[in-house]
Design a protein around this motif. Structure first.
Motif, PDB file in Angstrom:
ATOM      1  N   TRP A  71       0.761  -1.144   0.014  1.00 35.19           N
ATOM      2  CA  TRP A  71       0.129  -0.045   0.038  1.00 35.19           C
ATOM      3  C   TRP A  71       0.980   1.257  -0.095  1.00 35.19           C
ATOM      4  N   LEU A  72       1.774   1.382   0.611  1.00 36.65           N
ATOM      5  CA  LEU A  72       2.817   2.521   0.667  1.00 36.65           C
ATOM      6  C   LEU A  72       2.970   3.319  -0.538  1.00 36.65           C
ATOM      7  N   LEU A  73       3.606   2.621  -1.295  1.00 41.04           N
ATOM      8  CA  LEU A  73       3.940   3.262  -2.666  1.00 41.04           C
ATOM      9  C   LEU A  73       2.474   3.814  -3.336  1.00 41.04           C
ATOM     10  N   GLY A  74       1.520   3.135  -3.311  1.00 41.52           N
ATOM     11  CA  GLY A  74       0.342   3.896  -4.141  1.00 41.52           C
ATOM     12  C   GLY A  74      -0.151   4.955  -3.276  1.00 41.52           C
ATOM     13  N   ASP A  75      -0.031   4.781  -1.852  1.00 43.64           N
ATOM     14  CA  ASP A  75      -0.387   6.097  -1.315  1.00 43.64           C
ATOM     15  C   ASP A  75       0.574   7.418  -1.503  1.00 43.64           C
ATOM     16  N   VAL A  76       1.812   7.080  -1.603  1.00 42.67           N
ATOM     17  CA  VAL A  76       2.762   8.123  -1.758  1.00 42.67           C
ATOM     18  C   VAL A  76       2.289   8.977  -3.069  1.00 42.67           C
ATOM     19  N   VAL A  77       2.160   7.887  -4.225  1.00 39.02           N
ATOM     20  CA  VAL A  77       1.759   8.480  -5.388  1.00 39.02           C
ATOM     21  C   VAL A  77       0.592   9.137  -5.408  1.00 39.02           C
ATOM     22  N   SER A  78      -0.457   8.613  -4.970  1.00 35.32           N
ATOM     23  CA  SER A  78      -1.815   9.248  -4.688  1.00 35.32           C
ATOM     24  C   SER A  78      -1.598  10.588  -3.752  1.00 35.32           C
ATOM     25  N   GLY A  79      -0.963  10.633  -3.037  1.00 35.17           N
ATOM     26  CA  GLY A  79      -0.848  11.766  -2.237  1.00 35.17           C
ATOM     27  C   GLY A  79      -0.207  12.975  -2.793  1.00 35.17           C
ATOM     28  N   ILE A  80       0.711  12.711  -3.861  1.00 37.99           N
ATOM     29  CA  ILE A  80       1.396  13.728  -4.611  1.00 37.99           C
ATOM     30  C   ILE A  80       0.511  14.151  -5.494  1.00 37.99           C
ATOM     31  N   SER A  81      -0.243  13.402  -6.152  1.00 35.31           N
ATOM     32  CA  SER A  81      -1.318  13.542  -7.213  1.00 35.31           C
ATOM     33  C   SER A  81      -2.152  14.528  -6.712  1.00 35.31           C
ATOM     34  N   THR A  82      -2.953  13.994  -5.774  1.00 32.25           N
ATOM     35  CA  THR A  82      -3.742  14.586  -4.929  1.00 32.25           C
ATOM     36  C   THR A  82      -3.540  15.844  -4.402  1.00 32.25           C
ATOM     37  N   GLY A  83      -2.385  16.023  -3.785  1.00 33.94           N
ATOM     38  CA  GLY A  83      -1.892  17.262  -3.530  1.00 33.94           C
ATOM     39  C   GLY A  83      -1.547  18.495  -4.418  1.00 33.94           C
ATOM     40  N   LEU A  84      -1.342  18.053  -5.811  1.00 39.50           N
ATOM     41  CA  LEU A  84      -1.270  19.125  -6.871  1.00 39.50           C
ATOM     42  C   LEU A  84      -2.780  19.453  -7.225  1.00 39.50           C
ATOM     43  N   VAL A  85      -3.600  18.795  -7.102  1.00 41.52           N
ATOM     44  CA  VAL A  85      -5.104  19.183  -7.447  1.00 41.52           C
ATOM     45  C   VAL A  85      -5.605  19.992  -6.253  1.00 41.52           C
ATOM     46  N   ALA A  86      -5.239  19.584  -4.943  1.00 38.18           N
ATOM     47  CA  ALA A  86      -5.753  20.276  -3.813  1.00 38.18           C
ATOM     48  C   ALA A  86      -5.186  21.569  -3.633  1.00 38.18           C
ATOM     49  N   ILE A  87      -4.049  21.826  -4.289  1.00 42.14           N
ATOM     50  CA  ILE A  87      -3.369  23.252  -4.141  1.00 42.14           C
ATOM     51  C   ILE A  87      -4.171  24.204  -5.027  1.00 42.14           C
ATOM     52  N   MET A  88      -4.189  23.546  -6.296  1.00 43.05           N
ATOM     53  CA  MET A  88      -4.966  24.248  -7.160  1.00 43.05           C
ATOM     54  C   MET A  88      -6.578  24.727  -6.914  1.00 43.05           C
ATOM     55  N   GLN A  89      -7.034  23.648  -6.329  1.00 40.80           N
ATOM     56  CA  GLN A  89      -8.698  23.821  -5.992  1.00 40.80           C
ATOM     57  C   GLN A  89      -8.655  24.642  -4.652  1.00 40.80           C
ATOM     58  N   GLY A  90      -7.344  24.669  -4.110  1.00 44.56           N
ATOM     59  CA  GLY A  90      -7.649  25.847  -2.661  1.00 44.56           C
ATOM     60  C   GLY A  90      -7.496  26.933  -3.102  1.00 44.56           C
ATOM     61  N   LEU A  91      -6.557  27.459  -3.992  1.00 43.81           N
ATOM     62  CA  LEU A  91      -6.484  28.510  -4.632  1.00 43.81           C
ATOM     63  C   LEU A  91      -7.753  29.124  -5.227  1.00 43.81           C
ATOM     64  N   ALA A  92      -8.031  28.161  -6.073  1.00 46.60           N
ATOM     65  CA  ALA A  92      -9.498  28.697  -6.706  1.00 46.60           C
ATOM     66  C   ALA A  92     -10.642  28.812  -5.874  1.00 46.60           C
ATOM     67  N   PHE A  93     -10.962  27.984  -5.041  1.00 50.85           N
ATOM     68  CA  PHE A  93     -12.094  28.021  -4.160  1.00 50.85           C
ATOM     69  C   PHE A  93     -12.230  29.114  -3.027  1.00 50.85           C
ATOM     70  N   SER A  94     -10.818  29.530  -2.788  1.00 51.44           N
ATOM     71  CA  SER A  94     -10.978  30.532  -1.942  1.00 51.44           C
ATOM     72  C   SER A  94     -11.373  31.898  -2.603  1.00 51.44           C
ATOM     73  N   LEU A  95     -11.452  32.174  -3.923  1.00 51.47           N
ATOM     74  CA  LEU A  95     -12.008  33.195  -4.485  1.00 51.47           C
ATOM     75  C   LEU A  95     -13.567  33.082  -4.182  1.00 51.47           C
ATOM     76  N   LEU A  96     -14.191  32.029  -4.216  1.00 50.15           N
ATOM     77  CA  LEU A  96     -15.464  31.790  -3.818  1.00 50.15           C
ATOM     78  C   LEU A  96     -15.884  32.152  -2.520  1.00 50.15           C
ATOM     79  N   ALA A 391     -11.883  11.375  -6.150  1.00 49.91           N
ATOM     80  CA  ALA A 391     -11.664  10.451  -7.369  1.00 49.91           C
ATOM     81  C   ALA A 391     -10.263  10.594  -7.824  1.00 49.91           C
ATOM     82  N   VAL A 392      -9.341  11.286  -7.899  1.00 54.24           N
ATOM     83  CA  VAL A 392      -8.308  11.236  -8.137  1.00 54.24           C
ATOM     84  C   VAL A 392      -7.216  10.554  -7.023  1.00 54.24           C
ATOM     85  N   GLN A 393      -7.712  10.817  -5.625  1.00 52.18           N
ATOM     86  CA  GLN A 393      -6.934  10.209  -4.704  1.00 52.18           C
ATOM     87  C   GLN A 393      -7.095   8.537  -4.869  1.00 52.18           C
ATOM     88  N   GLU A 394      -8.292   8.110  -4.979  1.00 48.97           N
ATOM     89  CA  GLU A 394      -8.796   6.880  -5.031  1.00 48.97           C
ATOM     90  C   GLU A 394      -8.063   6.229  -6.400  1.00 48.97           C
TER      91      GLU A 394
END
Length: 758
Positions: A71-96, A391-394
């Motif tokens: 599980w560890l490798l999958g969690d690391v890869v998933s965490g990096i992918s999700t983190g990139l999306v979360a950063i962009m969505q965090g910046l965008a949704f703060s405008l809302l 969905a990206v994380q899973e």
């Protein structure tokens, strides 16, 4: 495909509830009182303490079974992918939310830290959610408008407008967390069941429309002040179209290119998701490109493009919530708490079923409550989850919340060290990312035709919730949706689809008589079914439908019979004023004697309503409860039938309802326990046996196979009438006889003589 049909034979006595109770002894259990439940709840032992700890800290449960190599490798890869999306969505949704973009990174970091320990879902990505961001933004805009003075709140002194907005957003989020934590501690996680999928779909679609309109000012590069309250979407669109000629062409072109690129790549991600190890992080790629182009060509000065601007470097010290903002925003904070939990729980439930583990609604409330309280203390705004991010994380291989923790660490790295790189990013890019991520919610409009064809009340809930939330605002719209949803439930229970049943020939099944061709319906028997609880709101509907099913009003028949008997008594007294009750009885015996002796008496022009019904069977198999008002109405309705000599039977009644009938003194000398039967077929066989002599005249016997055996089912004709002979004249009454509270019951001077005519 041929359906396999096996036969079975049942040979048993016909039971009523009374005879069944006599033959089969029942075990009466002692039910726990409220005090017993309270003692059990307060009792503590080592096992219960262990379960409590595991319940409050679900991380202990899944960490004990964590498979590091798998599980560890999958969690690391998933965490990096999700983190990139979360950063962009965090910046965008703060405008809302009406906040500087850097505070969206706070929401991607702090709530995840506590949910990691307290949450029961292993796959949801905790962070900003556009609907919640918009709801928080409505409060921020109301208390700190873009133009005009802010609300008169203690603690706003010496603060910049952005700082005031941050205080409002964090205070609203803190109060939201308190509501969620309180509901979790009070074990009311079931509250989410009142938000149906239809309601949530209509609500989120309306929220998507609000989000789309709110981002037009960034995409078009216009200065449109934030507006909140009912019809705010209309006023916002009005201001947008008034300024449409002032559109910043650079912002518009860049937004269109970003939306096209993101949409196309997301579609490719969906098509080739089985072949791609991780989805292509198109939001990150376009953001980097737009940020570089903006910096290289100086979009801010050359084209007047509004950029993110100065990013907060590092984290600020914790702040306490503002009590005055609590008072101002309590009405909005509660629906925010409900919506945040409902969305997160719905998404978590989907993935828990897919990966075969359980989630606890009450613990999820506690986890999100603590996460929002903790995050609000560090200036983050309302956190839940987003379906796209989850969905990206899973899909990228995430197995546990270690992936979520890694994504939070990535947000921390950007906040602490790399935030300055995002300063030249055009805000129109963030607006475009928000809009293109609304595709899933906006496509829910396609549900309307499907719902209209399948379930019209659900379609009404969807449409009215969507319209209410769009025009009145998300908080009032949610209340409208809940009200409409509850009205549909009331409508379904208050006006159920009642039916008259008939026996399916050759079986012991009983179905709606309108649905089948080959049915067996004995004359004089009506089987009535109501498929809902009977309570104060539908008891009158029940009685009306019952009258419609039998074809007459028993109370009206009873009154006309009593009126006829009074006229008969008056007529007989006029014929012989000095006759005593004994003399009237003797006279009546002579009149009704079958010797054929004719007596010349004046005709009496009196007719009593004919009743062709001798047995009424009420199918209570779908009745789940009765309240006191319904008991009174039901008792009166049954009495009216019994008093016109119609036998009433109640079948398949729940045992707890029968117990309630006993406790509420439902039974008396008219309404007896012997009218209750365990099954509909038992009652029908009893009726056929009881009336076989009086109902089979002029009719051939029909043979029905019952339970695999051939049995002769006598069909009662019930077509005859009952005749009261008075003064040598036959007065037809139907098959029901004369009510006991008539003249014969009152004075004892009349006798009834029944003659069944074929």
């Amino acid at each position: 495909m041929v359906t396999l049909r096996k036969r079975y034979v049942v040979d048993r006595s016909v039971y009523s509830e009374d005879s069944f109770a006599e033959e089969h002894e029942k075990v009466y259990r002692l039910r726990k009182t409220i005090l017993d439940h309270l003692k059990e709840y307060l009792t503590c032992d080592s096992k219960r303490a262990k379960n409590a700890v595991l319940s409050l800290l679900p991380i202990i449960g899944w960490m004990r079974i964590y498979r590091v190599k798998e599980w560890l490798l999958g969690d690391v890869v998933s965490g990096i992918s999700t983190g990139l999306v979360a950063i962009m969505q965090g910046l965008a949704f703060s405008l809302l939310a009406g906040l500087p973009p850097s505070y969206g990174l706070y929401t991607a970091f702090f709530p995840m830290l506590t949910y990691f320990f307290l949450g029961t879902s292993r796959h949801i990505s905790v962070g900003s959610f556009p609907v919640l961001s918009l709801m928080v933004g409505a409060v921020v805009t109301r208390l700190v408008p873009d133009k005009g003075p802010a609300a008169n709140i203690t603690g706003f002194e010496d603060l910049t407008p952005d700082q005031k907005r941050v205080v409002v957003a964090s205070s609203v989020t803190f109060l939201m967390g308190i509501f969620q934590l309180a509901m979790g501690l009070l074990q009311v996680g079931f509250i989410v069941v009142y938000l149906s999928d239809t309601l949530v779909s209509g609500f989120t679609t309306a929220a998507a429309v609000h989000i789309l309109v709110s981002q037009l000012k960034f995409v078009l590069g216009l200065e449109v002040p934030g507006i909140s309250g009912p019809l705010s979407i209309i006023y916002t669109l009005e201001k947008v179209f008034v300024q449409i000629t002032s559109t910043n062409i650079c912002d518009l072109v860049m937004s269109i290119l970003i939306m096209l690129a993101v949409y196309v790549v997301k579609e490719l991600n969906d098509i080739y998701k089985a072949k791609l190890p991780v989805p292509i992080p198109i939001e990150v790629i376009t953001t980097v490109i737009a940020c570089g182009a903006s910096y290289g060509f100086n979009f801010e000065k050359r084209f007047g493009v509004e950029v993110v601007g100065e990013m907060v470097s590092g984290y600020e010290s914790p702040i306490a919530p503002n009590m005055e903002i609590f008072q101002e925003s309590a009405v909005e904070a509660f629906p925010i708490a409900i919506v945040g939990f409902a969305v997160a729980f719905s998404v978590a439930k989907v993935y828990s079923i897919k990966h075969d583990y359980t989630i606890d609604g009450n613990q999820e409330l506690i986890a999100f409550g603590v996460s929002n309280i903790f995050g609000a203390s560090f200036r983050s705004f309302a956190a839940s989850t987003a379906l796209s991010r989850t969905a990206v994380q899973e899909s990228s291989g995430g197995k546990t919340q270690i992936a979520g923790l890694i994504s939070a660490m990535m947000a921390m790295i950007v906040t602490v060290a790399l935030g300055f790189l995002l300063e030249p990013l055009p805000r129109s890019v963030l607006g475009a990312l928000v809009i293109v991520n609304l595709k899933g919610m906006l496509m829910q409009f396609r549900e309307i035709p499907y719902l209209w064809r399948r379930d019209k009340p659900d379609c009404v809930v969807w449409v009215l919730t969507c319209l209410g939330a769009t025009l009145l605002g998300l908080d009032l719209g949610l209340a409208v949706g809940l009200g409409v949803e509850l009205l549909t439930v009331v409508f379904r229970t208050q006006f159920p689809r009642c039916s008259v049943l008939a026996n399916i020939t050759g079986t012991d099944f009983y179905r709606d008589r309108k649905d089948y061709l080959h049915i067996f319906e004995p004359n004089g028997v009506t089987i009535f079914r109501i498929p809902s609880p009977i309570f104060f709101a539908n008891i009158e509907f029940f009685k009306d439908k019952l009258i419609e099913a039998v074809g007459f009003n028993p109370l009206r028949v009873l009154r006309k019979r009593n009126k006829a008997l009074r006229k008969i008594k008056k007529h007989m007294q006029k014929k012989n004023d000095d006759v005593t009750e004994k003399g009237m009885n003797d006279l009546f015996t002579q009149i009704t004697d079958e010797s054929g002796k004719d007596m010349e008496e004046p005709p009496v022009d009196i007719r009593v309503p004919k009743v062709d019904l001798h047995s009424l069977i009420l199918d209570f198999s779908a009745v789940t409860f009765l309240d006191i008002s319904a008991l009174k109405g039901l008792k009166m309705a049954l009495r009216n039938f019994i008093r016109i000599d119609v036998d009433v039977y109640i079948v398949a009644c729940d045992v707890y309802i029968v117990e309630k009938l006993h406790s509420c003194m439902f039974f008396d000398d008219e309404i007896l326990t012997s009218m209750f039967f365990p099954t509909l077929h038992d009652a029908m066989l009893h009726v056929l046996e009881k009336h076989k002599e009086s109902t089979c005249k002029g009719r051939a016997e029909e043979v029905a196979e019952v339970g695999g055996r051939s049995a002769a089912a006598v069909v009662p004709s019930c077509g005859g009438s009952e005749t009261l002979r008075v003064a040598g004249r036959d007065i037809p009454q139907g098959g029901g006889g004369v009510a006991e509270q008539g003249l014969a019951h009152q004075s004892g001077a009349l006798e009834r003589k029944r003659s069944h005519l074929g």
